[in-house]
Motif scaffolding. Structure first.
Motif, PDB file in Angstrom:
ATOM      1  N   LEU A 198       0.825  -1.204   0.000  1.00 46.07           N
ATOM      2  CA  LEU A 198       0.000   0.000   0.000  1.00 46.07           C
ATOM      3  C   LEU A 198       0.865   1.262   0.000  1.00 46.07           C
ATOM      4  CD1 LEU A 198      -2.787  -1.046   2.545  1.00 46.07           C
ATOM      5  CD2 LEU A 198      -3.037  -0.724   0.073  1.00 46.07           C
ATOM      6  N   ALA A 199       1.933   1.251   0.798  1.00 47.63           N
ATOM      7  CA  ALA A 199       2.796   2.431   0.876  1.00 47.63           C
ATOM      8  C   ALA A 199       3.494   2.688  -0.455  1.00 47.63           C
ATOM      9  CB  ALA A 199       3.830   2.236   1.987  1.00 47.63           C
ATOM     10  N   ALA A 200       4.050   1.629  -1.063  1.00 50.71           N
ATOM     11  CA  ALA A 200       4.748   1.800  -2.338  1.00 50.71           C
ATOM     12  C   ALA A 200       3.787   2.247  -3.432  1.00 50.71           C
ATOM     13  CB  ALA A 200       5.433   0.495  -2.737  1.00 50.71           C
ATOM     14  N   SER A 201       2.598   1.660  -3.462  1.00 53.30           N
ATOM     15  CA  SER A 201       1.609   2.021  -4.480  1.00 53.30           C
ATOM     16  C   SER A 201       1.171   3.468  -4.324  1.00 53.30           C
ATOM     17  CB  SER A 201       0.395   1.085  -4.393  1.00 53.30           C
ATOM     18  OG  SER A 201       0.776  -0.261  -4.579  1.00 53.30           O
ATOM     19  N   ALA A 202       0.929   3.894  -3.078  1.00 53.02           N
ATOM     20  CA  ALA A 202       0.493   5.272  -2.839  1.00 53.02           C
ATOM     21  C   ALA A 202       1.589   6.259  -3.218  1.00 53.02           C
ATOM     22  CB  ALA A 202       0.103   5.437  -1.371  1.00 53.02           C
ATOM     23  N   LEU A 203       2.825   5.955  -2.859  1.00 51.99           N
ATOM     24  CA  LEU A 203       3.933   6.852  -3.202  1.00 51.99           C
ATOM     25  C   LEU A 203       4.138   6.925  -4.711  1.00 51.99           C
ATOM     26  CD1 LEU A 203       6.482   5.863  -0.422  1.00 51.99           C
ATOM     27  CD2 LEU A 203       5.326   8.069  -0.669  1.00 51.99           C
ATOM     28  N   ASP A 204       4.031   5.786  -5.382  1.00 52.09           N
ATOM     29  CA  ASP A 204       4.181   5.758  -6.830  1.00 52.09           C
ATOM     30  C   ASP A 204       3.085   6.590  -7.494  1.00 52.09           C
ATOM     31  OD1 ASP A 204       5.182   4.849  -9.397  1.00 52.09           O
ATOM     32  OD2 ASP A 204       3.471   3.489  -9.456  1.00 52.09           O
ATOM     33  N   ALA A 205       1.835   6.355  -7.089  1.00 52.34           N
ATOM     34  CA  ALA A 205       0.724   7.117  -7.673  1.00 52.34           C
ATOM     35  C   ALA A 205       0.860   8.603  -7.375  1.00 52.34           C
ATOM     36  CB  ALA A 205      -0.606   6.583  -7.125  1.00 52.34           C
ATOM     37  N   GLY A 206       1.269   8.943  -6.147  1.00 46.16           N
ATOM     38  CA  GLY A 206       1.422  10.350  -5.788  1.00 46.16           C
ATOM     39  C   GLY A 206       2.527  11.029  -6.582  1.00 46.16           C
ATOM     40  N   LEU A 207       3.631  10.321  -6.801  1.00 46.30           N
ATOM     41  CA  LEU A 207       4.736  10.890  -7.561  1.00 46.30           C
ATOM     42  C   LEU A 207       4.336  11.147  -9.007  1.00 46.30           C
ATOM     43  CD1 LEU A 207       7.687  11.737  -7.794  1.00 46.30           C
ATOM     44  CD2 LEU A 207       8.279   9.327  -8.166  1.00 46.30           C
ATOM     45  N   VAL A 208       3.690  10.166  -9.631  1.00 44.32           N
ATOM     46  CA  VAL A 208       3.255  10.339 -11.020  1.00 44.32           C
ATOM     47  C   VAL A 208       2.224  11.460 -11.123  1.00 44.32           C
ATOM     48  CG1 VAL A 208       2.092   9.227 -12.958  1.00 44.32           C
ATOM     49  CG2 VAL A 208       3.791   7.951 -11.640  1.00 44.32           C
ATOM     50  N   ALA A 209       1.295  11.529 -10.158  1.00 50.30           N
ATOM     51  CA  ALA A 209       0.287  12.594 -10.175  1.00 50.30           C
ATOM     52  C   ALA A 209       0.935  13.970 -10.028  1.00 50.30           C
ATOM     53  CB  ALA A 209      -0.723  12.363  -9.053  1.00 50.30           C
ATOM     54  N   LEU A 210       1.942  14.069  -9.157  1.00 51.81           N
ATOM     55  CA  LEU A 210       2.644  15.345  -8.969  1.00 51.81           C
ATOM     56  C   LEU A 210       3.333  15.777 -10.255  1.00 51.81           C
ATOM     57  CD1 LEU A 210       3.681  17.595  -7.087  1.00 51.81           C
ATOM     58  CD2 LEU A 210       5.614  16.087  -6.524  1.00 51.81           C
ATOM     59  N   LEU A 211       3.978  14.848 -10.935  1.00 56.12           N
ATOM     60  CA  LEU A 211       4.662  15.172 -12.186  1.00 56.12           C
ATOM     61  C   LEU A 211       3.672  15.594 -13.263  1.00 56.12           C
ATOM     62  CD1 LEU A 211       7.343  12.346 -12.232  1.00 56.12           C
ATOM     63  CD2 LEU A 211       7.705  14.764 -11.759  1.00 56.12           C
ATOM     64  N   ARG A 212       2.492  14.973 -13.259  1.00 56.06           N
ATOM     65  CA  ARG A 212       1.479  15.343 -14.251  1.00 56.06           C
ATOM     66  C   ARG A 212       0.911  16.730 -13.957  1.00 56.06           C
ATOM     67  NH1 ARG A 212      -2.848  10.663 -15.049  1.00 56.06           N
ATOM     68  NH2 ARG A 212      -3.542  12.137 -16.621  1.00 56.06           N
ATOM     69  N   VAL A 213       0.657  17.023 -12.679  1.00 55.30           N
ATOM     70  CA  VAL A 213       0.094  18.323 -12.303  1.00 55.30           C
ATOM     71  C   VAL A 213       1.073  19.446 -12.629  1.00 55.30           C
ATOM     72  CG1 VAL A 213      -0.568  19.757 -10.331  1.00 55.30           C
ATOM     73  CG2 VAL A 213      -1.461  17.435 -10.549  1.00 55.30           C
ATOM     74  N   THR A 214       2.349  19.200 -12.403  1.00 53.94           N
ATOM     75  CA  THR A 214       3.354  20.228 -12.677  1.00 53.94           C
ATOM     76  C   THR A 214       3.704  20.322 -14.161  1.00 53.94           C
ATOM     77  OG1 THR A 214       5.109  18.615 -12.221  1.00 53.94           O
ATOM     78  CG2 THR A 214       4.374  20.010 -10.394  1.00 53.94           C
TER      79      THR A 214
END
Length: 488
Positions: A198-214
């Motif tokens: 769960l932690a790895a999946s959440a961090l991965d999704a959050g990182l990709v989402a951050l890169l997309r938003v920026t």
């Protein structure tokens, strides 16, 4: 060197040597898969758009810059070396097992017909294998600490997302091992694995989402389509479809009627029978959950995607199921005839894989030779039409036929058929990339084909089995297979 050091060195050398022999033909043929063609000709590095940020960074480092350079077979040799590292990890996790047991179990992680496609990709082979080894390491770390396990798994996801299935299979097998040994820590081990996932999946999704938003990463249509998760109201309709499609590919390549498929089925059933027969009554709920995770490890979270990629290269979980089962069964049955039977089944599976690997390499070489003979005159004919008409767009209809030796080989080994893409099939830019390897000039671009009946009326054979002409708006390349009404 200590006794343990010599044992580990023997395991690493045996694994790397085995795969070097099995993949020698692929390494020396130098055949380029479709994505590799584009990277060689254009030099693009687009893994970040797939969420594979560490793959993009690694290949940038190896190419000394953002534009790709053909490094074959360096990444593939690196991948084979990393396969040996998987044996090192398993050896240190089970020091009681001898090298003759650890090495076959580790080899099964990569010794499947599905992973033949992963190793054929020049640019992806190293990152895919790195992801597999990191996911294995994460599962082994999960027995002791959640944070290191989540970190290793996050790195694996940033190299190649399907590697998560390696983590799932080994974590599930590890819980079954604890339950079979009546270890009271089985529940805690399962909880640590779930938390790491769960932690790895959440961090991965959050990182990709951050890169997309920026705006640092933009997901093109193809990536967005295949990365989208199902909505809750789509589960009933799409989940059975995904399971059917992915299982159909598994059964096509490893049918239970084939030696590899039969032995793989025997290995899984045998392991589960041994493990479940030793579990106490109180452990059954967790045991059934772990069994389900292991059995669905061939696809894992891909089952929840709205439109998953159904290709052999994503089914890395098949090897994880076999490797985790063999390794755990060897720990449950360290000696006696039952233990020898586990090793024997593993060795027979490796022999089946070696046969497939040698056949695949030979057929790939034959396809490469065939293309080098057939495609230069096709490219020359298109160039002549381009010079005559001044048109730049090219439509393609039908597909270049496979050579007789390849057709015969696939008839004898039908499980290998999904490994052979036909880039000259009229549906994408990759056909032009392949023709460019054999002399197609710059200034020609791909255009979607008009309806077949319209194009087939203009068929006038230019060479054996193909026609090159124009319709006033674009050039037209037609292979006879695109017009069934035309007889040889």
């Amino acid at each position: 060197m200590t006794e343990a050091g010599r044992r580990e060195l023997a395991i690493v050398a045996a694994i790397a040597g085995f795969f070097l022999c099995c993949h020698l033909r692929v390494l020396t043929t130098g055949y380029l898969q479709l994505d590799d063609l584009g990277r060689v000709q254009v030099g693009y590095n687009l893994w970040a758009e797939d969420g594979r940020l560490l793959t993009a960074a690694l290949m940038t480092l190896l190419s000394f810059g953002g534009r790709m350079l053909d490094l074959s077979p360096l990444p593939q040799l690196g991948a084979i070396a990393l396969m040996g590292v998987s044996g090192l990890l398993l050896s240190r996790a089970a020091p009681e097992l001898g090298a003759s047991r650890v090495a076959p179990a580790a080899m099964l992680l990569f010794a499947t017909p599905f992973y033949l496609q992963n190793l054929t990709y020049v640019f992806d082979s190293l990152s895919m294998t790195t992801a597999m080894v990191l996911a294995l390491w994460a599962a082994l770390l999960g027995d002791r600490s959640t944070i290191p396990a989540a970190t290793a798994l996050l790195a694996a996801l940033l190299f190649y997302q399907p590697a998560v299935n390696v983590f799932l299979c080994f974590a599930a097998a590890g819980v079954l091992l604890r339950l079979a040994r009546r270890d009271p820590g089985a529940g805690r081990a399962a909880g640590r694995a779930a938390l790491a996932l769960l932690a790895a999946s959440a961090l991965d999704a959050g990182l990709v989402a951050l890169l997309r938003v920026t705006g640092l990463v933009v997901l093109p249509g193809y990536q967005a389509q295949h990365a989208a998760l199902m909505r809750p109201d789509e589960l009933v309709r799409l989940l059975p479809r995904n399971a059917h499609d992915l299982l159909a590919l598994v059964l096509r390549m490893a049918s239970p009627a084939s030696p590899f498929g039969l032995l793989a089925l025997l290995a899984l059933v045998g392991f589960l029978a041994v493990a479940l027969s030793r579990i106490g009554r109180r452990g059954w709920p967790l045991a059934l959950l772990s069994t389900a995770v292991l059995l669905f490890g061939f696809a894992g979270p891909m089952l929840l995607l709205r439109d998953p990629v159904v290709q052999p290269r994503v089914l890395v979980g098949i090897g994880a199921m076999l490797s985790a089962s063999a390794w755990t069964a060897m720990r449950l049955l360290p000696s006696g005839r039952s233990g020898q039977a586990v090793v024997s089944v593993a060795v027979l599976l490796l022999a089946c894989f070696a046969r497939d690997a040698f056949a695949y390499g030979a057929l790939l070489r034959d396809l490469d030779r065939y293309e080098a003979t057939v495609l230069p005159p096709v490219a020359e004919a298109v160039n002549a039409e381009h010079a005559r008409t001044g048109l730049g767009a090219l439509q393609m209809l039908g597909a270049m036929p496979f050579p007789p030796v390849l057709r015969h080989g696939l008839a004898r080994a039908p499980g290998l058929a999904p490994l052979f893409d036909n880039p000259l099939n009229g549906i994408s830019w990759f056909g032009l990339a392949l023709l460019a390897q054999y002399g197609l000039e710059d200034g020609i671009w791909f255009r979607d084909a008009d309806p077949a009946p319209i194009l087939c009326r203009s068929y006038r054979e230019t060479g054996p089995g193909y026609s090159v002409g124009s319709d006033g708006r674009s050039m037209v390349l037609i292979f006879r297979s695109g017009c069934p009404s035309i007889r040889p």
